[in-house]
Design a protein around this motif. Structure first.
Motif, PDB file in Angstrom:
ATOM      1  N   ASP A   1       0.828  -1.210   0.000  1.00 33.64           N
ATOM      2  CA  ASP A   1       0.000   0.000   0.000  1.00 33.64           C
ATOM      3  C   ASP A   1       0.865   1.264   0.000  1.00 33.64           C
ATOM      4  OD1 ASP A   1      -2.274  -1.490  -0.033  1.00 33.64           O
ATOM      5  OD2 ASP A   1      -2.729  -1.275   2.102  1.00 33.64           O
ATOM      6  N   LEU A   2       1.984   1.213   0.738  1.00 33.29           N
ATOM      7  CA  LEU A   2       2.885   2.363   0.772  1.00 33.29           C
ATOM      8  C   LEU A   2       3.480   2.625  -0.608  1.00 33.29           C
ATOM      9  CD1 LEU A   2       4.492   4.536   2.279  1.00 33.29           C
ATOM     10  CD2 LEU A   2       6.174   2.780   2.862  1.00 33.29           C
ATOM     11  N   LEU A   3       3.965   1.572  -1.257  1.00 38.09           N
ATOM     12  CA  LEU A   3       4.578   1.743  -2.573  1.00 38.09           C
ATOM     13  C   LEU A   3       3.545   2.149  -3.618  1.00 38.09           C
ATOM     14  CD1 LEU A   3       6.956  -1.332  -2.431  1.00 38.09           C
ATOM     15  CD2 LEU A   3       7.684   1.047  -2.702  1.00 38.09           C
ATOM     16  N   ARG A   4       2.330   1.613  -3.486  1.00 34.96           N
ATOM     17  CA  ARG A   4       1.279   1.932  -4.450  1.00 34.96           C
ATOM     18  C   ARG A   4       0.920   3.416  -4.395  1.00 34.96           C
ATOM     19  NH1 ARG A   4      -2.434  -1.594  -2.885  1.00 34.96           N
ATOM     20  NH2 ARG A   4      -1.886  -3.211  -4.388  1.00 34.96           N
ATOM     21  N   GLY A   5       1.115   4.023  -3.233  1.00 39.73           N
ATOM     22  CA  GLY A   5       0.775   5.437  -3.082  1.00 39.73           C
ATOM     23  C   GLY A   5       1.774   6.390  -3.701  1.00 39.73           C
ATOM     24  N   PHE A   6       2.958   5.895  -4.080  1.00 40.60           N
ATOM     25  CA  PHE A   6       3.960   6.751  -4.686  1.00 40.60           C
ATOM     26  C   PHE A   6       3.646   6.981  -6.165  1.00 40.60           C
ATOM     27  CE2 PHE A   6       7.327   5.173  -1.474  1.00 40.60           C
ATOM     28  CZ  PHE A   6       6.987   6.190  -0.597  1.00 40.60           C
ATOM     29  N   GLN A   7       4.098   8.131  -6.672  1.00 33.65           N
ATOM     30  CA  GLN A   7       3.956   8.438  -8.096  1.00 33.65           C
ATOM     31  C   GLN A   7       5.301   8.273  -8.791  1.00 33.65           C
ATOM     32  OE1 GLN A   7       2.331  12.360  -8.504  1.00 33.65           O
ATOM     33  NE2 GLN A   7       0.448  11.876  -7.408  1.00 33.65           N
ATOM     34  N   ASP A   8       5.256   7.749 -10.011  1.00 29.57           N
ATOM     35  CA  ASP A   8       6.471   7.622 -10.832  1.00 29.57           C
ATOM     36  C   ASP A   8       7.596   6.921 -10.083  1.00 29.57           C
ATOM     37  OD1 ASP A   8       5.201   9.048 -12.910  1.00 29.57           O
ATOM     38  OD2 ASP A   8       5.749  10.938 -11.949  1.00 29.57           O
ATOM     39  N   LEU A   9       7.289   5.738  -9.583  1.00 26.91           N
ATOM     40  CA  LEU A   9       8.290   4.966  -8.840  1.00 26.91           C
ATOM     41  C   LEU A   9       9.529   4.713  -9.694  1.00 26.91           C
ATOM     42  CD1 LEU A   9       6.301   2.133  -7.005  1.00 26.91           C
ATOM     43  CD2 LEU A   9       7.955   3.659  -5.951  1.00 26.91           C
ATOM     44  N   PRO A  10      10.719   4.827  -9.109  1.00 19.19           N
ATOM     45  CA  PRO A  10      11.911   4.387  -9.838  1.00 19.19           C
ATOM     46  C   PRO A  10      11.868   2.874 -10.018  1.00 19.19           C
ATOM     47  CG  PRO A  10      12.466   4.922  -7.573  1.00 19.19           C
ATOM     48  CD  PRO A  10      11.041   5.362  -7.778  1.00 19.19           C
TER      49      PRO A  10
ATOM     50  N   GLU B   1      12.495  13.228   7.589  1.00 22.20           N
ATOM     51  CA  GLU B   1      12.210  13.288   6.163  1.00 22.20           C
ATOM     52  C   GLU B   1      10.975  14.137   5.903  1.00 22.20           C
ATOM     53  OE1 GLU B   1      13.185   9.629   3.617  1.00 22.20           O
ATOM     54  OE2 GLU B   1      12.544   8.733   5.514  1.00 22.20           O
ATOM     55  N   ASP B   2      10.878  14.656   4.665  1.00 26.31           N
ATOM     56  CA  ASP B   2       9.702  15.431   4.276  1.00 26.31           C
ATOM     57  C   ASP B   2       8.453  14.562   4.325  1.00 26.31           C
ATOM     58  OD1 ASP B   2      11.326  17.593   3.810  1.00 26.31           O
ATOM     59  OD2 ASP B   2      11.578  17.141   1.667  1.00 26.31           O
ATOM     60  N   ASP B   3       7.334  15.192   4.710  1.00 29.61           N
ATOM     61  CA  ASP B   3       6.068  14.465   4.753  1.00 29.61           C
ATOM     62  C   ASP B   3       5.525  14.180   3.359  1.00 29.61           C
ATOM     63  OD1 ASP B   3       6.084  14.381   7.487  1.00 29.61           O
ATOM     64  OD2 ASP B   3       4.905  16.221   7.725  1.00 29.61           O
ATOM     65  N   GLU B   4       5.902  15.017   2.407  1.00 30.01           N
ATOM     66  CA  GLU B   4       5.365  14.852   1.056  1.00 30.01           C
ATOM     67  C   GLU B   4       5.932  13.599   0.392  1.00 30.01           C
ATOM     68  OE1 GLU B   4       3.038  16.756  -0.294  1.00 30.01           O
ATOM     69  OE2 GLU B   4       2.948  17.903   1.568  1.00 30.01           O
ATOM     70  N   ARG B   5       5.081  12.918  -0.380  1.00 28.56           N
ATOM     71  CA  ARG B   5       5.553  11.767  -1.144  1.00 28.56           C
ATOM     72  C   ARG B   5       6.421  12.252  -2.302  1.00 28.56           C
ATOM     73  NH1 ARG B   5       2.794   7.149   0.176  1.00 28.56           N
ATOM     74  NH2 ARG B   5       0.837   7.410   1.320  1.00 28.56           N
TER      75      ARG B   5
ATOM     76  N   GLN C   1      12.161  13.910  -9.890  1.00 27.14           N
ATOM     77  CA  GLN C   1      13.448  13.230  -9.908  1.00 27.14           C
ATOM     78  C   GLN C   1      14.312  13.660  -8.727  1.00 27.14           C
ATOM     79  OE1 GLN C   1      15.443  13.578 -13.666  1.00 27.14           O
ATOM     80  NE2 GLN C   1      17.189  12.339 -13.047  1.00 27.14           N
ATOM     81  N   VAL C   2      14.276  14.931  -8.391  1.00 26.12           N
ATOM     82  CA  VAL C   2      15.058  15.418  -7.254  1.00 26.12           C
ATOM     83  C   VAL C   2      14.543  14.819  -5.948  1.00 26.12           C
ATOM     84  CG1 VAL C   2      15.681  17.472  -5.915  1.00 26.12           C
ATOM     85  CG2 VAL C   2      15.682  17.561  -8.420  1.00 26.12           C
ATOM     86  N   ALA C   3      13.213  14.778  -5.767  1.00 25.95           N
ATOM     87  CA  ALA C   3      12.617  14.230  -4.545  1.00 25.95           C
ATOM     88  C   ALA C   3      12.909  12.738  -4.412  1.00 25.95           C
ATOM     89  CB  ALA C   3      11.114  14.487  -4.532  1.00 25.95           C
ATOM     90  N   TRP C   4      12.842  12.032  -5.552  1.00 28.86           N
ATOM     91  CA  TRP C   4      13.162  10.607  -5.514  1.00 28.86           C
ATOM     92  C   TRP C   4      14.633  10.390  -5.164  1.00 28.86           C
ATOM     93  CZ3 TRP C   4      10.270   6.883  -4.475  1.00 28.86           C
ATOM     94  CH2 TRP C   4       8.950   6.812  -4.938  1.00 28.86           C
ATOM     95  N   GLY C   5      15.501  11.269  -5.642  1.00 29.44           N
ATOM     96  CA  GLY C   5      16.906  11.163  -5.296  1.00 29.44           C
ATOM     97  C   GLY C   5      17.124  11.296  -3.796  1.00 29.44           C
ATOM     98  N   ARG C   6      16.427  12.275  -3.185  1.00 27.33           N
ATOM     99  CA  ARG C   6      16.537  12.438  -1.731  1.00 27.33           C
ATOM    100  C   ARG C   6      16.014  11.208  -1.001  1.00 27.33           C
ATOM    101  NH1 ARG C   6      14.598  17.802  -2.684  1.00 27.33           N
ATOM    102  NH2 ARG C   6      12.521  17.127  -1.999  1.00 27.33           N
TER     103      ARG C   6
END
Length: 347
Positions: A21-30, A87-91, A95-100
């Motif tokens: 469920d956690l992974l499903r909530g992410f957008q544009d997963l690497p 960590e930031d609360d935002e999902r 690309q920059v956010a995914w890097g972090r």
């Protein structure tokens, strides 16, 4: 400490869903995250099947290690995926956010470093679960291999139960973990009088405990903290929030019955949530308990242990060896168990 360990194992039994469920909530997963998500998704049903299979005596030794390995690996996935307080609360959505997110350290490693190892271990888990299921198929006759296979009288299960109960008499045990399951029990209404209501008390650890004061066995219940469990009724908790399920004294007058979820006729007012494949025991018409394996336990051994304790009764009058002589009286005990739990299937 022991209860905490059991609670952890119960929690990770359903961790697959939380991680997915956690992974499903992410957008544009690497790619690594997407692969982890789908691997966890693929493991969900095989893991649930093995959890049901390991309730039975003939399967628990085969599927138990595979279940434990998978549970621990999935628990590790949840730790890596969980957001830390710094960590930031935002999902992540860029690309920059995914890097972090990927470069954040979890227990000495970045997520980017941890994900490949987790993916490899989940591959192994998928293989061992498949191997366990195939082994059960090959070892057990078709009529006895499923999670809802008919119950046979198994002398090996009775011998194991007899050995464990004897260990109580010899002082090697004072308690033994029998099961983990949801519990609903009949409780006298707060207003007093004869009125009673069914109270659902969530997930409980069910333990067989020796009472030195009256030389007998009790079934005791301890609430487990499991986030996926249904919350208990408001009137099922004490002032500290802990569910109090009264212990059951096992004696010759104790009644015990076994039911499957899809054929279960609960007492009026009992709201225990059951699924078709759930194995449910009703004790004294006052406690309804779903059975789940804990520490390698099986339903057949638990049933035999309870029947041995009921047959022995309370007080110092007789030892277990005098009550049930497996060398000479196994057929008599078979009949005793049948009278309590219903007819045995023919193997």
């Amino acid at each position: 400490m022991a209860v905490a360990l059991v609670s952890t194992m119960v929690t990770v039994a359903t961790t697959t869903k939380r991680a997915v469920d956690l992974l499903r909530g992410f957008q544009d997963l690497p790619e690594e995250g997407f692969f982890l998500w789908k691997l966890l998704d693929c493991l969900t049903e095989p893991l649930q099947l093995c959890l049901r299979l390991q309730r039975r005596f003939e399967a628990v030794r085969v599927v138990g290690p595979a279940v434990t390995l998978t549970q621990k690996t999935v628990a590790r996935c949840e730790v890596v995926l969980a957001r830390d307080t710094d960590e930031d609360d935002e999902r992540p959505d860029s690309q920059v956010a995914w890097g972090r997110w990927l470069n954040h350290h979890k227990e000495g490693l970045t997520r980017r470093q941890a994900l490949p190892e987790l993916i490899q271990k989940l591959h192994i888990c998928a293989q061992v679960l498949q191997l366990a299921i195939q082994t059960v198929q090959l070892q057990c006759p078709e009529s006895r291999r499923g999670p809802k296979a008919p119950f046979l009288f198994l002398p090996e299960a009775v011998e194991e139960a007899h050995r464990i109960v004897l260990d109580f008499e010899f002082g090697r045990h004072s308690e033994f973990k029998l099961s983990v399951g949801s519990v609903c029990h009949l409780r006298r209404s707060h207003g007093g009088g004869a009125d009673q209501t069914w109270v659902c008390c969530g997930l409980q650890l069910i333990t067989l405990r020796w009472s030195e004061s009256d030389k007998g066995f009790n079934l005791e219940f301890q609430r487990l903290r499991e986030s996926d469990a249904e919350p208990p009724d408001d009137d099922g908790s004490d002032s500290d929030g802990e569910n109090l399920v009264p212990a059951v004294s096992l004696s010759p007058g104790t009644t015990l019955s076994r039911l499957w979820g899809d054929s279960m006729e609960l007492h009026e007012g009992c709201r225990l949530a059951v699924r078709p494949h759930d194995l449910v025991y009703v004790v004294n018409s006052s406690h309804c308990v779903t059975f789940g394996s804990v520490s390698g336990s099986s339903a057949e051994v638990m049933e035999a242990m309870l029947c041995l304790c009921i047959r022995k009764g309370r007080g110092p009058a007789q030892s277990l060896a005098e009550v049930v002589d497996l060398d000479r009286g196994v057929e008599e005990f078979k009949t005793f168990m049948e009278s309590a739990l219903g007819p045995w299937a023919q193997g």
